[in-house]
Design a protein around this motif. Structure first.
Motif, PDB file in Angstrom:
ATOM      1  N   ARG A 183       0.830  -1.201   0.000  1.00 61.46           N
ATOM      2  CA  ARG A 183       0.000   0.000   0.000  1.00 61.46           C
ATOM      3  C   ARG A 183       0.866   1.253   0.000  1.00 61.46           C
ATOM      4  O   ARG A 183       0.542   2.248  -0.646  1.00 61.46           O
ATOM      5  CB  ARG A 183      -0.947  -0.005   1.204  1.00 61.46           C
ATOM      6  N   GLN A 184       1.975   1.214   0.748  1.00 60.19           N
ATOM      7  CA  GLN A 184       2.846   2.386   0.802  1.00 60.19           C
ATOM      8  C   GLN A 184       3.503   2.651  -0.552  1.00 60.19           C
ATOM      9  O   GLN A 184       3.658   3.807  -0.960  1.00 60.19           O
ATOM     10  CB  GLN A 184       3.927   2.209   1.872  1.00 60.19           C
ATOM     11  N   GLN A 185       3.874   1.598  -1.263  1.00 63.20           N
ATOM     12  CA  GLN A 185       4.447   1.776  -2.605  1.00 63.20           C
ATOM     13  C   GLN A 185       3.420   2.418  -3.545  1.00 63.20           C
ATOM     14  O   GLN A 185       3.764   3.266  -4.370  1.00 63.20           O
ATOM     15  CB  GLN A 185       4.910   0.433  -3.168  1.00 63.20           C
ATOM     16  N   ILE A 186       2.175   1.997  -3.400  1.00 54.26           N
ATOM     17  CA  ILE A 186       1.108   2.580  -4.230  1.00 54.26           C
ATOM     18  C   ILE A 186       0.916   4.048  -3.888  1.00 54.26           C
ATOM     19  O   ILE A 186       0.810   4.906  -4.773  1.00 54.26           O
ATOM     20  CB  ILE A 186      -0.207   1.799  -4.046  1.00 54.26           C
ATOM     21  N   VAL A 202      -6.294   3.724   0.062  1.00 55.02           N
ATOM     22  CA  VAL A 202      -5.825   2.899  -1.058  1.00 55.02           C
ATOM     23  C   VAL A 202      -6.819   1.767  -1.299  1.00 55.02           C
ATOM     24  O   VAL A 202      -7.163   1.454  -2.447  1.00 55.02           O
ATOM     25  CB  VAL A 202      -4.418   2.327  -0.771  1.00 55.02           C
ATOM     26  N   ASP A 203      -7.291   1.159  -0.233  1.00 63.69           N
ATOM     27  CA  ASP A 203      -8.273   0.079  -0.356  1.00 63.69           C
ATOM     28  C   ASP A 203      -9.538   0.569  -1.069  1.00 63.69           C
ATOM     29  O   ASP A 203     -10.131  -0.149  -1.878  1.00 63.69           O
ATOM     30  CB  ASP A 203      -8.629  -0.483   1.022  1.00 63.69           C
ATOM     31  N   VAL A 204      -9.949   1.798  -0.757  1.00 62.66           N
ATOM     32  CA  VAL A 204     -11.130   2.365  -1.397  1.00 62.66           C
ATOM     33  C   VAL A 204     -10.894   2.535  -2.895  1.00 62.66           C
ATOM     34  O   VAL A 204     -11.760   2.223  -3.714  1.00 62.66           O
ATOM     35  CB  VAL A 204     -11.494   3.726  -0.755  1.00 62.66           C
ATOM     36  N   THR A 222      -5.765  -9.289  -3.743  1.00 60.91           N
ATOM     37  CA  THR A 222      -5.292  -8.782  -2.460  1.00 60.91           C
ATOM     38  C   THR A 222      -4.316  -9.782  -1.864  1.00 60.91           C
ATOM     39  O   THR A 222      -4.616 -10.977  -1.769  1.00 60.91           O
ATOM     40  CB  THR A 222      -6.467  -8.589  -1.479  1.00 60.91           C
ATOM     41  N   VAL A 223      -3.147  -9.308  -1.504  1.00 60.43           N
ATOM     42  CA  VAL A 223      -2.159 -10.155  -0.839  1.00 60.43           C
ATOM     43  C   VAL A 223      -2.183  -9.757   0.632  1.00 60.43           C
ATOM     44  O   VAL A 223      -1.684  -8.693   1.013  1.00 60.43           O
ATOM     45  CB  VAL A 223      -0.751  -9.967  -1.444  1.00 60.43           C
ATOM     46  N   ARG A 224      -2.815 -10.573   1.424  1.00 61.83           N
ATOM     47  CA  ARG A 224      -3.099 -10.223   2.818  1.00 61.83           C
ATOM     48  C   ARG A 224      -1.823  -9.815   3.569  1.00 61.83           C
ATOM     49  O   ARG A 224      -0.801 -10.498   3.515  1.00 61.83           O
ATOM     50  CB  ARG A 224      -3.750 -11.405   3.536  1.00 61.83           C
ATOM     51  N   GLY A 225      -1.924  -8.687   4.262  1.00 52.11           N
ATOM     52  CA  GLY A 225      -0.816  -8.204   5.058  1.00 52.11           C
ATOM     53  C   GLY A 225       0.256  -7.463   4.273  1.00 52.11           C
ATOM     54  O   GLY A 225       1.199  -6.934   4.873  1.00 52.11           O
ATOM     55  N   ILE A 226       0.117  -7.440   2.930  1.00 50.88           N
ATOM     56  CA  ILE A 226       1.150  -6.778   2.122  1.00 50.88           C
ATOM     57  C   ILE A 226       0.548  -5.688   1.247  1.00 50.88           C
ATOM     58  O   ILE A 226       0.803  -4.504   1.407  1.00 50.88           O
ATOM     59  CB  ILE A 226       1.917  -7.800   1.251  1.00 50.88           C
TER      60      ILE A 226
END
Length: 232
Positions: A183-186, A202-204, A222-226
């Motif tokens: 998420r931070q890279q995005i 980001v999820d939204v 979705t890659v859980r936790g990443i």
């Protein structure tokens, strides 16, 4: 000096005047609207490069205007920065969910606002310059055709309208199929390293992107936790 035209949609005369002053001083052309309905008329009749949109407006509010802009062919990719006195996460997420590319909470620094405007315009200009490249630079993946220069996505030949943020995320994921982006890279890729936004936002964006892509949205995993990736 920049000659981009910015539409300010703000019913507070003092804030409208302050923002106009700083934008004109920075070299922008400025058009103002007191209501969302007036803003839609301006967008229909004039060429606008980006819009600053207050969340709380008389009549149709900022969320409704944002949705209307995104649903219109001419303005679907227009950069939109929300101006809001509400700093809570839910309000920020709601603004992004309705299609805003960025947001600034009141009171705000004119320098920060100008930096945000420059950032969304750079992304827009970058895509226009990329359009001068060869057609082979497009990304063809699964049933999707992604053309960065034209800010265009087609699924089985049908054009899909995405916001700048949604398009940027999709292009990032599709550029390396199978690669997991945190998420931070995005956030860093879409907004810049100094942009404060929550992972939930980001999820939204991913949720909205999947919805617009229809069946092709299932390729975004979705890659859980990443974070997220797009299937190879």
């Amino acid at each position: 000096m920049s000659k981009h035209r910015i539409l300010i949609v703000e019913d507070d005369a003092d804030i409208q005047q302050l923002v106009s002053y700083n934008l004109i001083k920075a070299g922008y052309n400025v058009t103002c609207a007191d209501t969302g309905e007036e803003a839609l008329q301006i967008l229909e009749n004039e060429s606008i490069d980006a819009m600053l949109l207050d969340l709380m407006l008389p009549g149709q509010d900022g969320m409704e205007i944002c949705s209307a802009v995104r649903a219109t062919e001419k303005t679907c990719a227009l950069p939109i920065i929300m101006l809001t006195a509400k700093g809570e996460e839910d309000d920020v997420v709601s603004g992004l969910e309705y299609g805003a590319d960025d947001y600034v909470t009141k009171p705000f620094s004119p320098r920060v606002l100008l930096a945000r405007i420059e950032a969304v315009l750079r992304r827009k200009s970058g895509r226009q310059l990329e359009d001068q490249g060869d057609e082979k630079d497009g990304i063809f993946l699964h049933s999707m055709e992604i053309h960065p220069g034209r800010h265009e996505v087609r699924i089985e030949g049908v054009k899909i309208h995405l916001t700048i943020t949604e398009f940027t995320i999709l292009t990032l994921l599709a550029s390396r199929p199978g690669w997991v982006f945190s998420r931070q890279q995005i956030i860093d890729h879409v907004r810049g390293y100094d942009y404060m936004i929550t992972p939930r936002a980001v999820d939204v964006q991913i949720f909205g992107l999947r919805k617009k892509l229809g069946q092709a949205g299932s390729y975004i995993e979705t890659v859980r936790g990443i974070g997220y990736r797009i299937k190879e």
